[in-house]
Scaffold this motif. Structure first.
Motif, PDB file in Angstrom:
ATOM      1  N   MET A   1       0.833  -1.202   0.000  1.00 44.30           N
ATOM      2  CA  MET A   1       0.000   0.000   0.000  1.00 44.30           C
ATOM      3  C   MET A   1       0.871   1.257   0.000  1.00 44.30           C
ATOM      4  SD  MET A   1      -3.069   1.038  -0.158  1.00 44.30           S
ATOM      5  CE  MET A   1      -3.906   2.607  -0.052  1.00 44.30           C
ATOM      6  N   THR A   2       1.999   1.203   0.714  1.00 51.70           N
ATOM      7  CA  THR A   2       2.900   2.346   0.752  1.00 51.70           C
ATOM      8  C   THR A   2       3.426   2.676  -0.639  1.00 51.70           C
ATOM      9  OG1 THR A   2       3.573   1.778   3.007  1.00 51.70           O
ATOM     10  CG2 THR A   2       5.009   3.268   1.765  1.00 51.70           C
ATOM     11  N   THR A   3       3.755   1.632  -1.412  1.00 46.83           N
ATOM     12  CA  THR A   3       4.254   1.848  -2.767  1.00 46.83           C
ATOM     13  C   THR A   3       3.197   2.515  -3.637  1.00 46.83           C
ATOM     14  OG1 THR A   3       5.652  -0.112  -2.566  1.00 46.83           O
ATOM     15  CG2 THR A   3       5.261   0.727  -4.779  1.00 46.83           C
ATOM     16  N   ILE A   4       1.959   2.085  -3.496  1.00 52.11           N
ATOM     17  CA  ILE A   4       0.868   2.661  -4.286  1.00 52.11           C
ATOM     18  C   ILE A   4       0.704   4.146  -3.970  1.00 52.11           C
ATOM     19  CG2 ILE A   4      -1.635   2.587  -4.657  1.00 52.11           C
ATOM     20  CD1 ILE A   4      -1.475  -0.451  -4.140  1.00 52.11           C
ATOM     21  N   VAL A   5       0.742   4.486  -2.683  1.00 55.22           N
ATOM     22  CA  VAL A   5       0.630   5.899  -2.279  1.00 55.22           C
ATOM     23  C   VAL A   5       1.817   6.691  -2.801  1.00 55.22           C
ATOM     24  CG1 VAL A   5       0.591   7.473  -0.309  1.00 55.22           C
ATOM     25  CG2 VAL A   5      -0.752   5.351  -0.250  1.00 55.22           C
ATOM     26  N   ASN A   6       2.990   6.088  -2.778  1.00 51.26           N
ATOM     27  CA  ASN A   6       4.183   6.784  -3.288  1.00 51.26           C
ATOM     28  C   ASN A   6       4.076   7.043  -4.784  1.00 51.26           C
ATOM     29  OD1 ASN A   6       5.470   6.974  -0.806  1.00 51.26           O
ATOM     30  ND2 ASN A   6       6.567   5.040  -1.044  1.00 51.26           N
ATOM     31  N   VAL A   7       3.453   6.120  -5.524  1.00 56.63           N
ATOM     32  CA  VAL A   7       3.239   6.345  -6.950  1.00 56.63           C
ATOM     33  C   VAL A   7       2.320   7.542  -7.156  1.00 56.63           C
ATOM     34  CG1 VAL A   7       2.206   5.392  -9.048  1.00 56.63           C
ATOM     35  CG2 VAL A   7       3.677   3.965  -7.631  1.00 56.63           C
ATOM     36  N   THR A   8       1.284   7.641  -6.335  1.00 58.87           N
ATOM     37  CA  THR A   8       0.375   8.790  -6.415  1.00 58.87           C
ATOM     38  C   THR A   8       1.132  10.085  -6.155  1.00 58.87           C
ATOM     39  OG1 THR A   8      -1.470   7.419  -5.648  1.00 58.87           O
ATOM     40  CG2 THR A   8      -1.731   9.799  -5.475  1.00 58.87           C
ATOM     41  N   ARG A   9       1.981  10.080  -5.147  1.00 57.12           N
ATOM     42  CA  ARG A   9       2.790  11.263  -4.841  1.00 57.12           C
ATOM     43  C   ARG A   9       3.793  11.541  -5.962  1.00 57.12           C
ATOM     44  NH1 ARG A   9       5.322  10.257   0.878  1.00 57.12           N
ATOM     45  NH2 ARG A   9       6.150  12.356   0.455  1.00 57.12           N
ATOM     46  N   TYR A  10       4.302  10.496  -6.552  1.00 56.27           N
ATOM     47  CA  TYR A  10       5.242  10.652  -7.669  1.00 56.27           C
ATOM     48  C   TYR A  10       4.600  11.419  -8.822  1.00 56.27           C
ATOM     49  CZ  TYR A  10       7.282   8.944 -12.090  1.00 56.27           C
ATOM     50  OH  TYR A  10       7.780   8.839 -13.369  1.00 56.27           O
ATOM     51  N   HIS A  11       3.349  11.105  -9.116  1.00 55.61           N
ATOM     52  CA  HIS A  11       2.637  11.837 -10.169  1.00 55.61           C
ATOM     53  C   HIS A  11       2.507  13.316  -9.819  1.00 55.61           C
ATOM     54  CE1 HIS A  11       1.496   8.684 -12.949  1.00 55.61           C
ATOM     55  NE2 HIS A  11       1.021   7.940 -11.968  1.00 55.61           N
ATOM     56  N   LEU A  12       2.261  13.593  -8.546  1.00 55.18           N
ATOM     57  CA  LEU A  12       1.990  14.974  -8.132  1.00 55.18           C
ATOM     58  C   LEU A  12       3.241  15.834  -8.071  1.00 55.18           C
ATOM     59  CD1 LEU A  12      -0.762  14.420  -5.431  1.00 55.18           C
ATOM     60  CD2 LEU A  12      -1.016  15.290  -7.768  1.00 55.18           C
ATOM     61  N   ILE A  13       4.393  15.268  -8.438  1.00 53.64           N
ATOM     62  CA  ILE A  13       5.574  16.119  -8.636  1.00 53.64           C
ATOM     63  C   ILE A  13       5.275  17.133  -9.738  1.00 53.64           C
ATOM     64  CG2 ILE A  13       7.964  16.134  -9.441  1.00 53.64           C
ATOM     65  CD1 ILE A  13       8.321  13.432  -8.073  1.00 53.64           C
ATOM     66  N   ASP A  14       4.501  16.682 -10.732  1.00 52.55           N
ATOM     67  CA  ASP A  14       4.065  17.578 -11.804  1.00 52.55           C
ATOM     68  C   ASP A  14       2.713  18.178 -11.415  1.00 52.55           C
ATOM     69  OD1 ASP A  14       3.581  18.926 -14.119  1.00 52.55           O
ATOM     70  OD2 ASP A  14       3.285  17.155 -15.375  1.00 52.55           O
ATOM     71  N   ARG A  15       2.736  19.081 -10.463  1.00 49.88           N
ATOM     72  CA  ARG A  15       1.487  19.665  -9.955  1.00 49.88           C
ATOM     73  C   ARG A  15       0.799  20.548 -10.990  1.00 49.88           C
ATOM     74  NH1 ARG A  15       4.955  19.566  -5.591  1.00 49.88           N
ATOM     75  NH2 ARG A  15       4.147  18.560  -3.700  1.00 49.88           N
ATOM     76  N   VAL A  16       1.575  21.101 -11.889  1.00 51.02           N
ATOM     77  CA  VAL A  16       0.987  21.994 -12.888  1.00 51.02           C
ATOM     78  C   VAL A  16       0.007  21.233 -13.769  1.00 51.02           C
ATOM     79  CG1 VAL A  16       1.469  23.438 -14.896  1.00 51.02           C
ATOM     80  CG2 VAL A  16       2.960  23.553 -12.889  1.00 51.02           C
ATOM     81  N   SER A  17       0.427  20.072 -14.272  1.00 49.65           N
ATOM     82  CA  SER A  17      -0.423  19.311 -15.193  1.00 49.65           C
ATOM     83  C   SER A  17      -1.681  18.779 -14.519  1.00 49.65           C
ATOM     84  CB  SER A  17       0.365  18.143 -15.794  1.00 49.65           C
ATOM     85  OG  SER A  17       1.428  18.607 -16.590  1.00 49.65           O
ATOM     86  N   TYR A  18      -1.553  18.344 -13.276  1.00 54.21           N
ATOM     87  CA  TYR A  18      -2.679  17.698 -12.611  1.00 54.21           C
ATOM     88  C   TYR A  18      -3.548  18.653 -11.798  1.00 54.21           C
ATOM     89  CZ  TYR A  18      -0.487  13.254 -13.817  1.00 54.21           C
ATOM     90  OH  TYR A  18       0.047  12.186 -14.502  1.00 54.21           O
ATOM     91  N   LEU A  19      -2.962  19.732 -11.283  1.00 51.63           N
ATOM     92  CA  LEU A  19      -3.713  20.621 -10.393  1.00 51.63           C
ATOM     93  C   LEU A  19      -4.018  21.985 -10.985  1.00 51.63           C
ATOM     94  CD1 LEU A  19      -1.813  19.878  -7.049  1.00 51.63           C
ATOM     95  CD2 LEU A  19      -3.846  18.743  -7.967  1.00 51.63           C
ATOM     96  N   ALA A  20      -3.111  22.523 -11.768  1.00 47.85           N
ATOM     97  CA  ALA A  20      -3.291  23.892 -12.258  1.00 47.85           C
ATOM     98  C   ALA A  20      -3.891  23.968 -13.651  1.00 47.85           C
ATOM     99  CB  ALA A  20      -1.945  24.625 -12.228  1.00 47.85           C
ATOM    100  N   LEU A  21      -3.322  23.234 -14.601  1.00 50.75           N
ATOM    101  CA  LEU A  21      -3.762  23.367 -15.990  1.00 50.75           C
ATOM    102  C   LEU A  21      -5.246  23.073 -16.206  1.00 50.75           C
ATOM    103  CD1 LEU A  21      -0.807  22.070 -18.199  1.00 50.75           C
ATOM    104  CD2 LEU A  21      -1.709  24.383 -18.003  1.00 50.75           C
ATOM    105  N   PRO A  22      -5.811  22.031 -15.591  1.00 50.50           N
ATOM    106  CA  PRO A  22      -7.253  21.800 -15.821  1.00 50.50           C
ATOM    107  C   PRO A  22      -8.102  23.011 -15.485  1.00 50.50           C
ATOM    108  CG  PRO A  22      -6.262  19.914 -14.715  1.00 50.50           C
ATOM    109  CD  PRO A  22      -5.230  20.996 -14.712  1.00 50.50           C
ATOM    110  N   TRP A  23      -7.744  23.694 -14.380  1.00 53.71           N
ATOM    111  CA  TRP A  23      -8.543  24.841 -13.959  1.00 53.71           C
ATOM    112  C   TRP A  23      -8.225  26.083 -14.769  1.00 53.71           C
ATOM    113  CZ3 TRP A  23     -12.731  24.117 -11.262  1.00 53.71           C
ATOM    114  CH2 TRP A  23     -12.844  22.908 -10.566  1.00 53.71           C
ATOM    115  N   CYS A  24      -7.012  26.171 -15.277  1.00 54.38           N
ATOM    116  CA  CYS A  24      -6.690  27.278 -16.186  1.00 54.38           C
ATOM    117  C   CYS A  24      -7.487  27.159 -17.478  1.00 54.38           C
ATOM    118  CB  CYS A  24      -5.194  27.288 -16.494  1.00 54.38           C
ATOM    119  SG  CYS A  24      -4.157  27.784 -15.100  1.00 54.38           S
ATOM    120  N   ILE A  25      -7.560  25.942 -18.010  1.00 56.69           N
ATOM    121  CA  ILE A  25      -8.340  25.703 -19.225  1.00 56.69           C
ATOM    122  C   ILE A  25      -9.814  25.993 -18.972  1.00 56.69           C
ATOM    123  CG2 ILE A  25      -9.068  23.948 -20.874  1.00 56.69           C
ATOM    124  CD1 ILE A  25      -6.172  24.796 -21.203  1.00 56.69           C
ATOM    125  N   LEU A  26     -10.311  25.549 -17.814  1.00 60.70           N
ATOM    126  CA  LEU A  26     -11.716  25.798 -17.483  1.00 60.70           C
ATOM    127  C   LEU A  26     -11.984  27.285 -17.341  1.00 60.70           C
ATOM    128  CD1 LEU A  26     -14.402  24.325 -16.770  1.00 60.70           C
ATOM    129  CD2 LEU A  26     -13.753  24.607 -14.369  1.00 60.70           C
TER     130      LEU A  26
END
Length: 229
Positions: free
Chosen positions: A1-26
């Motif tokens: 389970m720890t590895t799975i959570v770490n993969v999720t955190r690994y993706h969020l290194i690119d916060r712009v693509s996942y957190l910012a850009l969707p809302w900028c486009i919207l």
């Protein structure tokens, strides 16, 4: 389970693509729809617009990129395909719930301001996102998760069969939809199709979409085992 959570955190290194850009486009789509309605100078009746679809399309693209741009490096770090996939799906669920809640709050603001003062229904989508707040949250979250997982599928197909396979995958779906539309047209059954969707409640539609998302996610777990990097 720890590895799975770490993969999720690994993706969020690119916060712009996942957190910012969707809302900028919207936000850009929101401003564009306001400008169009102001130019039309009509606010007497509600005006549903389709700009909110932009965030769903971008989430699809984010899912695709998660299986193409970041997966090779993740696997090179020693993460198993199964852990990488489950961590990515966990990311999809978390982002869908958070973004769905944000859309629900914005819909409430839209209702309280009379459609931003110009009767614009940007976050109120007829039939799909037009019910009570909890149903709007659930439906938007389910659709966002579905689009992300659907994007992952496109990415996995590309990883497995490259651009030719991706084109074939998309082409088969277009052909299937076209064939279905032609079959309904020849059978003169569009009234029946419309009746089915009008009698199906928004909650029922959400249930169907949730089942589809779960099915795609489960099938993707088998698909990623054959993906090449």
């Amino acid at each position: 389970m720890t590895t799975i959570v770490n993969v999720t955190r690994y993706h969020l290194i690119d916060r712009v693509s996942y957190l910012a850009l969707p809302w900028c486009i919207l936000a850009l789509a929101f401003v564009a729809d306001i400008a169009i309605l102001l130019a039309a100078a009509t606010s007497a009746t509600p005006h549903p617009v389709g700009g909110v679809a932009s965030i769903f399309v971008f989430v699809f693209a984010a899912g695709l990129l998660s299986a193409t741009r970041t997966m090779p490096f993740g696997l090179a770090l020693g993460v198993s395909r199964r852990s990488y996939y489950l961590g990515t799906v966990l990311l999809a669920v978390i982002l869908a719930a958070a973004d769905g809640l944000a859309l629900t709050v914005l819909q409430a603001v839209e209702r309280s301001t009379g459609g931003w003062g110009i009767n614009m229904h940007f976050f109120q989508v007829p039939y799909i996102l037009s019910g009570p707040w909890y149903l709007t949250w659930l439906t938007s979250s389910v659709v966002l998760a579905l689009m992300f997982v659907y994007g992952i599928w496109f990415g996995l197909v590309f990883q497995r069969w490259s651009l030719i396979g991706l084109g074939a995958f998309a082409g088969v779906q277009v052909i299937a939809l076209t064939a279905g539309a032609l079959a309904v047209t020849w059978a003169d059954a569009w009234a029946g199709v419309g009746h089915f969707f009008t009698t199906l409640s928004a909650a029922g539609l959400t249930g169907v979409l949730a089942a589809l998302a779960i099915g795609l996610a489960a099938a993707g777990l088998a698909m990623i085992r054959r993906a090449t990097v």
